[in-house]
Design a protein around this motif. Structure first.
Motif, PDB file in Angstrom:
ATOM      1  N   THR A 140       0.849  -1.190   0.000  1.00 51.68           N
ATOM      2  CA  THR A 140       0.000   0.000   0.000  1.00 51.68           C
ATOM      3  C   THR A 140       0.885   1.240   0.000  1.00 51.68           C
ATOM      4  O   THR A 140       2.110   1.163   0.022  1.00 51.68           O
ATOM      5  N   GLN A 334     -12.829  -9.434   3.674  1.00 48.87           N
ATOM      6  CA  GLN A 334     -13.026  -9.353   2.219  1.00 48.87           C
ATOM      7  C   GLN A 334     -14.093 -10.333   1.737  1.00 48.87           C
ATOM      8  O   GLN A 334     -14.849 -10.028   0.819  1.00 48.87           O
ATOM      9  N   ASN A 363     -14.862   1.954   5.308  1.00 49.39           N
ATOM     10  CA  ASN A 363     -13.466   1.787   5.714  1.00 49.39           C
ATOM     11  C   ASN A 363     -12.832   0.640   4.938  1.00 49.39           C
ATOM     12  O   ASN A 363     -13.467  -0.392   4.705  1.00 49.39           O
ATOM     13  N   ALA A 364     -11.586   0.834   4.551  1.00 46.93           N
ATOM     14  CA  ALA A 364     -10.860  -0.209   3.835  1.00 46.93           C
ATOM     15  C   ALA A 364     -10.732  -1.441   4.714  1.00 46.93           C
ATOM     16  O   ALA A 364     -10.581  -1.322   5.940  1.00 46.93           O
TER      17      ALA A 364
END
Length: 418
Positions: A140, A334, A363-364
């Motif tokens: 990231t 996920q 939110n991720a």
């Protein structure tokens, strides 16, 4: 004040008058100057910073202090310091200094109680593991986990009755959240002068800088915030020595006793010097001599305690656990595995009653995992790891229960479902 009755107005006014009569009009922070993100219809009778201290005290994040360790994790010694003790020591020391300097004790208390709420399990070891895992493994943008930033996030984004676009907030004052963000107790400074007149925009920018830049220096906006930064060091520098003696990696005659031979003496030396050198000034500071002594002890602690082979003996195993649990939980988020502990014990609690599921959707997944892990106590972390990676034992079967109780299978099933 429109929601207050006449009696409440009178009491509130007395608090205001008391502050004016006690606090230094030059450098102290008055409750009337407190700034909140969201307007409150019923501000109540207590001064703003006193209310903030109570909100922190009653938060779920504060409750989790109880089993978060300081330096010595994975220890069965009941006498070592946990964070729940540390924050109380910071508060006590900070309020004493504030009282002597005629500064706002309520503000000091609120900052002190909230300053370590974002700490991970296993202390700074866990903090480093989260940073490296997100930045290196997931490729990231640079992300540096700072427990000070996470403390603010817990209090301003994850819990509370004040709803906003991405979550909920306790609606603490800017002065309190700024003090928490800027406490940085790992950095020694001889003197510190507040950077006043910060705005919410300035504050939010400092948060982003601390998350994305490796070395960021942020300065509190109040004298009270500066006090907590010093009190944090005072609270742990001698206490860590006492803990090291308690677990047997240090003897009392082995550390430099230039400030005293016990934690009590060390705290006393530092507090008296800090007060003497900060009276009637617009900064908090040590004398050169005492600061040199403090630096000597700080460096000694790093070499003989914080980097001690015994303290770091489980470092690799702990990192492996963080890596493993991080990726397992990330996959669960996920894939929206609703029976995963990250949903049951975290996401569903934050989004409780929110049909739009703002937290989960806004939110991720990586940030959700960070929130969850950083909120864990040491023991809970171990339990979740075991639950995710090891098979569970089967419960008693009916035949065993029948032999023990004499009950028929139908009755056992009936009781188990009640």
């Amino acid at each position: 004040m429109s929601g207050l009755g006449e009696l409440e107005r009178i009491i509130n006014q007395r608090f205001i008058e008391r502050e004016k009569s006690i606090l230094s009009g030059v450098v102290a922070t008055f409750s009337g100057d407190a700034e909140r993100r969201y307007e409150e219809k019923y501000p109540g009778i207590r001064p703003a910073f006193s209310r903030d201290a109570d909100r922190i005290l009653h938060s779920f994040a504060f409750t989790r202090y109880i089993d978060k360790t300081q330096v010595f994790y994975l220890s069965d010694n009941d006498f070592i310091t946990h964070r729940v003790i540390h924050v109380q020591l910071v508060s006590k020391i900070g309020r004493l200094i504030a009282r002597a300097l005629r500064l706002n004790e309520d503000l000091v208390e609120a900052i002190a109680l909230g300053h370590d709420i974002g700490h991970t399990p296993f202390g700074h070891e866990g903090e480093a593991n989260i940073s490296s895992e997100i930045t290196e493994k997931l490729q990231t943008n640079p992300f540096f986990f700072r427990h000070s930033v996470q403390s603010v996030r817990f209090l301003d984004n994850l819990e509370g009755q004040y709803q906003h676009s991405t979550g909920r907030s306790l609606n603490l004052t800017l002065q309190v959240l700024d003090g928490i963000l800027c406490h940085d107790g790992e950095k020694l400074q001889r003197s510190l002068k507040p950077k006043s007149n910060k705005t919410w925009t300035d504050f939010d920018k400092e948060i982003e800088n601390k998350k994305t830049q490796k070395n960021v220096s942020v300065i509190p906006m109040t004298m009270e915030g500066c006090i907590v930064r010093f009190a944090d060091v005072i609270a742990y520098i001698g206490r860590d020595i006492e803990d090291a003696i308690s677990v047997g990696i240090l003897k009392r005659d082995e550390f430099p006793s230039i400030l005293g031979s016990t934690n009590r003496e060390i705290v006393n030396s530092l507090v008296i010097d800090l007060i003497n050198n900060s009276l009637d000034k617009d900064e908090i500071s040590y004398s050169e001599e005492i600061f040199d002594h403090l630096t000597t002890i700080f460096e000694f602690n790093y070499e003989h305690i914080y980097l001690n082979d015994l303290v770091k003996a489980q470092k690799v195993k702990v990192k492996d656990m963080f890596v493993s649990i991080f990726h397992k939980l990330l996959k669960d988020v996920q894939q929206q595995k609703r029976d995963s502990p990250i949903f049951v014990d975290h996401i569903d609690l934050i989004d409780n009653g929110d049909q739009k599921q703002k937290y989960f959707k806004n939110n991720a997944p990586e940030m959700i995992v960070v929130d969850y892990i950083s909120g864990m106590t040491d023991d809970y972390f171990m339990n979740v790891f075991n639950d995710l990676h090891f098979p569970r034992k089967l419960p008693f079967n009916y035949r065993q229960i029948h032999r023990m109780t004499g009950l028929r299978k139908e009755k056992i099933m009936e009781l188990c479902h009640d």
